[in-house]
Structures are given as structure tokens and as C-alpha cells.
Design an enzyme around this catalytic site. Structure first.
Site, mmCIF file in Angstrom:
data_model
loop_
_atom_site.group_PDB
_atom_site.id
_atom_site.type_symbol
_atom_site.label_atom_id
_atom_site.label_comp_id
_atom_site.label_asym_id
_atom_site.label_seq_id
_atom_site.Cartn_x
_atom_site.Cartn_y
_atom_site.Cartn_z
ATOM 1 N N LYS A 30 0.844 -1.198 0.000
ATOM 2 C CA LYS A 30 0.000 0.000 0.000
ATOM 3 C C LYS A 30 0.881 1.250 0.000
ATOM 4 O O LYS A 30 2.086 1.162 0.279
ATOM 5 C CB LYS A 30 -0.909 -0.029 1.225
ATOM 6 C CG LYS A 30 -0.152 -0.028 2.536
ATOM 7 C CD LYS A 30 -1.002 -0.513 3.687
ATOM 8 C CE LYS A 30 -0.227 -0.386 4.975
ATOM 9 N NZ LYS A 30 -0.775 -1.203 6.066
ATOM 10 N N TYR B 86 16.648 29.425 9.041
ATOM 11 C CA TYR B 86 15.444 30.097 9.548
ATOM 12 C C TYR B 86 15.397 30.034 11.064
ATOM 13 O O TYR B 86 15.687 28.999 11.668
ATOM 14 C CB TYR B 86 14.186 29.414 9.000
ATOM 15 C CG TYR B 86 13.912 29.701 7.554
ATOM 16 C CD1 TYR B 86 13.637 30.996 7.116
ATOM 17 C CD2 TYR B 86 13.904 28.675 6.620
ATOM 18 C CE1 TYR B 86 13.364 31.268 5.778
ATOM 19 C CE2 TYR B 86 13.620 28.925 5.279
ATOM 20 C CZ TYR B 86 13.361 30.219 4.873
ATOM 21 O OH TYR B 86 13.082 30.466 3.558
HETATM 22 C C1 PLP Z 1 0.035 -2.113 6.709
HETATM 23 C C2 PLP Z 1 -0.507 -3.353 7.267
HETATM 24 C C3 PLP Z 1 0.340 -4.402 7.668
HETATM 25 C C4 PLP Z 1 1.841 -4.303 7.685
HETATM 26 O O1 PLP Z 1 2.292 -3.661 8.840
HETATM 27 P P1 PLP Z 1 3.878 -3.478 9.110
HETATM 28 O O2 PLP Z 1 3.945 -2.930 10.469
HETATM 29 O O3 PLP Z 1 4.343 -2.495 8.068
HETATM 30 O O4 PLP Z 1 4.491 -4.802 8.921
HETATM 31 C C5 PLP Z 1 -0.267 -5.587 8.065
HETATM 32 N N1 PLP Z 1 -1.614 -5.715 8.099
HETATM 33 C C6 PLP Z 1 -2.444 -4.713 7.749
HETATM 34 C C7 PLP Z 1 -3.917 -4.917 7.808
HETATM 35 C C8 PLP Z 1 -1.933 -3.508 7.324
HETATM 36 O O5 PLP Z 1 -2.756 -2.516 6.973
#
Ligand code: PLP
Length: 349
Positions: free
Chosen positions: A33, A245
Site C-alpha cells: 500500500k 530560519y
Molecule cells: C500495513 C498493514 C500491515 C503491515 O504492517 P507493518 O507494520 O508495516 O508490517 C499488516 N496488516 C495490515 C492490515 C496492514 O494494513
């Protein structure tokens, strides 16, 4: 000269092999994702060739990913309209069902579909309650077009190994499910620390990209994204002079600064503190003054540096993104997903 993110193909393959080693019996769902946690879907070939299934949050991501792979794709947010359901089916996605309105949409469909049932065991974000889950399970069991691929749930505190919620959620999950269905619970932190949570599918995200969910242990993971940027200018200032800044960094002695072409407009965190390490010509130097939109200043002490040399902001064994995240009061996930479109992304070895 501009900032570059190099995506290491061998590191991706290595990190995937660490998941296989930790969970040899399980199928691997690679979480891709948010454009593969900011690494760009078109640059993560080892994952989209060698994982068992891929997962994205929403349809726009599934559309893009489907151009690149024939692997199964899971849509984590599920669908909200019949149009979305149709598009998910056309893209040959499996979908997460986490709400009873989705059960109705799917029950009215006349096409075959694979679903993942998500149960809420304590995260209290998405997920079916116990009763809704039982209802959904029996509805779908009665529907020959719907295949229940897996039952899943998500940990709230897996990165804190001693947190009591981990065992609570796991035992709740085990109470609600049985081995008649495939099951999935483990994210990266659980894959590395909670063997009892592995089941038939594991869902690694951050560890595939080489960042550890644990502050004190990198679990032999290799950084995948190396973010680098050019030295635009070198400047020597006198004791008492300030940088940037708000003039919030003051030289204690005569100091040589390298001005580096990266800033928050590229996704380098504006909240990085004075002293955040930056790797210049293989030497750890320190951030001096506030991060600007396009530039940062780095105290290079007596490191030999020339204009045009490239500095590494993160993604080296000597300077992990986790460290920069800690100096910026955030997590590696946010830094990796936040690298902006101004940065050039390239394949690395
Ligand atoms: C993003 C996600 C993961 C992965 O989590 P990590 O901490 O990056 O390993 C697993 N399960 C779901 C449902 C997620 O949305």
C-alpha cells in the site's frame, strides 16, 4: 543535481528471505500500500515476483498494481459501492470485508469473488464484531460464489513485545476462529517476535523495506531505499554566527557547513532536530539549523567534501531511516511514504 532515491533490489529480496526464514510454513502477503511504502510499485520487482499475494489499501492502487503483476491482490479497504465491487472483480482482486454493508453488496453480486473477513480483536479501527463475523461467515458459507480465502485481524501494539494486548488479541482471535479457515494476524513486528501469531498467511510491510519495527534490533534487515542529495555549496562561518530560519543553531567555533539540496519539499522531515546524522563521504556529520523547503545545512567538521559530492540522508548500514525518524519524533513508515515526487526514483542493485 537533485535528490535521488535508489531502491535496492537485492535488499528487497534479502528482506523477503528473512520473512520466509521467520515464517517458513506461511504464505507471504507483501504489503505494498501507499505506493509500496513510498518505494514506488514499479521498483519493487522482487516483491511482486516472489511474494504469494500483494495487498493495497484502495482501488486506485490496485489499478496501478494490476498493470505490473498477475499475483493475487487484496484490497484492504474493501468496497463501498456496486461500481467499486465491479471494478475490484474486473481487476481480479480479493477484498477485505470489515463491515456488514459490504456483505450485502457482495451477496447481491452474481460473480465469483474471494474475500478476507476482518475481525476486530482490539485495534478498534476496521473489523467485524464477534456477532457480525459469525453472521457474515454463515452468509458467505451459504453462497457458492463467495470463497472465504482467509480470516484476519490486526495487532494494535505488536511493536511493544511486552504489551498485554498482544496476547489478549491473539487469544481472542483463536477463540473466534478455527483451522477450517486460513488465518492471518502477523504484521512485521509479530513476524519477528510472536511466533504463535504466524498462522497460514503473514502480512509483512515495513520489514520488507528494511526498517525494523523495534528500536533496539534491526533483525538483519537491509535498508531498501537510499535517499541521497548533492552538496550544493560549502561555507565557513565564525563562532557566534547562526544558520538557517529562526537562527536556531549557533556555531561554537569556526565551522564548515555543507549546504545539501534536499528539504521538506522532498520529504526530508522538517522536524529533524539539530544534530540529526547525515552521512557525507562515509562520515556521519550533523544537521545544523532548521530544515528548509529545498536545503539543509550540515556541520561537516573536518570531513573532506567537494561541491557535487553526494550526501546520504538515510538508507545505509551506518545511517538507517529508523535513526532519522527518532531524531524527527516520527516513525520510519512516515519518512519512507513521505518522499515527494520531486525526488528521482531509480532501480538499485
Ligand atoms: C500495513 C498493514 C500491515 C503491515 O504492517 P507493518 O507494520 O508495516 O508490517 C499488516 N496488516 C495490515 C492490515 C496492514 O494494513
Amino acid at each position: 543535481m537533485r535528490a535521488v532515491a535508489t531502491i535496492s533490489q537485492s535488499a528487497l529480496a534479502h528482506n523477503l528471505s528473512i520473512v520466509r526464514r521467520q515464517a517458513p510454513q506461511a504464505k507471504i502477503m507483501a504489503m505494498v500500500k501507499a505506493n509500496a511504502y513510498g518505494h514506488h510499485l514499479n521498483l519493487i520487482t522482487p516483491l511482486i515476483e516472489n511474494a504469494d499475494i500483494l495487498a493495497v489499501s484502495e482501488l486506485s492502487e490496485a489499478r496501478q498494481l494490476r498493470q505490473l503483476t498477475h499475483l493475487p491482490i487484496l484490497l484492504l479497504s474493501g468496497i463501498y459501492t456496486t461500481q467499486e465491487l465491479q471494478e475490484a472483480i474486473d481487476l481480479n482482486c480479493q477484498i477485505v470485508v470489515h463491515h456488514s454493508s459490504q456483505v450485502h453488496l457482495i451477496s447481491n453480486s452474481t460473480q465469483a469473488l474471494g474475500v478476507w473477513l476482518k475481525i476486530d480483536t482490539g485495534m478498534h479501527r476496521l473489523g467485524l464484531s464477534n456477532e457480525k463475523y459469525q453472521q457474515c461467515l454463515s452468509d458467505f458459507k451459504a453462497n457458492t460464489l463467495v470463497n472465504i480465502e482467509c480470516v484476519m485481524s490486526h495487532f494494535a501494539c505488536a511493536d511493544d513485545t511486552s504489551h498485554p494486548m498482544n496476547q489478549q488479541q491473539l487469544s481472542e482471535f483463536k477463540t473466534l476462529t478455527n483451522s477450517k479457515n486460513n488465518r492471518s494476524m502477523a504484521n512485521s513486528a509479530a513476524i519477528l517476535s510472536l511466533p504463535a501469531s504466524l498462522f497460514e498467511f503473514v502480512r509483512p510491510g515495513i520489514m520488507l523495506y528494511g526498517a525494523s519495527p523495534f528500536a533496539d534490533d534491526n533483525a538483519d534487515l537491509k535498508p531498501v531505499m537510499q535517499l541521497s542529495a548533492p552538496v550544493l555549496h560549502l561555507k565557513t562561518i565564525q563562532a557566534g554566527e547562526t544558520v538557517g530560519y529562526g537562527a536556531n543553531w549557533t556555531a561554537e567555533n569556526k565551522t564548515t557547513l555543507a549546504i545539501i539540496g534536499i528539504g521538506y519539499g522532498d520529504g526530508y522531515p522538517r522536524h529533524a532536530k539539530n544534530g540529526t546524522p547525515v552521512l557525507v563521504n562515509n562520515t556521519l556529520c550533523t544537521l545544523a539549523g532548521r530544515v528548509s523547503m529545498d536545503m539543509i545545512a550540515v556541520d561537516i567538521a573536518d570531513t573532506k567534501v567537494l561541491i557535487g559530492d553526494s550526501a546520504i540522508l538515510w538508507g545505509d548500514e551506518k545511517l538507517r531511516v529508523e535513526t532519522v525518524a527518532e531524531y524527527s519524533n516520527t516513525i520510519s513508515y512516515e519518512l519512507l511514504t513521505g518522499v515527494s515526487s520531486r525526488v528521482k526514483f531509480v532501480h538499485g542493485k
